[in-house]
Design a protein around this motif. Structure first.
Motif, PDB file in Angstrom:
ATOM      1  N   ASP A   1      14.910  26.203 -13.084  1.00 16.96           N
ATOM      2  CA  ASP A   1      14.086  25.769 -14.200  1.00 16.96           C
ATOM      3  C   ASP A   1      12.850  25.084 -13.635  1.00 16.96           C
ATOM      4  O   ASP A   1      12.944  24.220 -12.774  1.00 16.96           O
ATOM      5  CB  ASP A   1      14.894  24.810 -15.075  1.00 16.96           C
TER       6      ASP A   1
ATOM      7  N   LYS B   1      10.898  22.948 -14.968  1.00 20.05           N
ATOM      8  CA  LYS B   1      10.763  21.553 -15.356  1.00 20.05           C
ATOM      9  C   LYS B   1      11.656  20.647 -14.521  1.00 20.05           C
ATOM     10  O   LYS B   1      11.459  19.444 -14.471  1.00 20.05           O
ATOM     11  CB  LYS B   1      11.118  21.386 -16.835  1.00 20.05           C
ATOM     12  N   ARG B   2      12.626  21.225 -13.885  1.00 17.45           N
ATOM     13  CA  ARG B   2      13.605  20.456 -13.137  1.00 17.45           C
ATOM     14  C   ARG B   2      13.084  20.162 -11.738  1.00 17.45           C
ATOM     15  O   ARG B   2      12.554  21.031 -11.063  1.00 17.45           O
ATOM     16  CB  ARG B   2      14.892  21.257 -13.055  1.00 17.45           C
TER      17      ARG B   2
END
Length: 93
Positions: free
Chosen positions: A18, A20-21
């Motif tokens: 991901d 955003k991670r």
């Protein structure tokens, strides 16, 4: 064949993860990345400090030359020194 394609696409998804991670690192790598970011800020701070020191020195010289320095006027006749003339010696040969 389809199983191999599925496996590679799932691996690519796992690797990218991901967006955003934040990545997680083991302790040693985490410390290394933290040191890298602090080294960058130290370099930036040193560059700014160098720029300010050079700029302050230049500013002091500007103030001196604008307000305090008086150039020697050539040809006023009060000087007892010989004029500073540089002549080239004739070529031999």
């Amino acid at each position: 064949m389809k199983a191999a394609e599925r496996h590679t696409s799932m691996t690519a998804e796992k690797l990218n993860g991901d967006m955003k991670r934040r990545p997680s690192y083991p302790g040693e790598l985490r410390a290394k990345h933290a040191n890298m970011s602090t080294k960058i800020w130290v370099k930036v701070a040193m560059a700014i400090a160098y720029f300010l020191c050079v700029s302050v020195a230049a500013f002091i010289l500007v103030i001196y030359y604008v307000f305090f320095w008086t150039p020697d006027k050539p040809g006023n006749g009060t000087s007892t020194e010989a004029p500073n003339r540089t002549e080239c010696a004739p070529r031999l040969g």
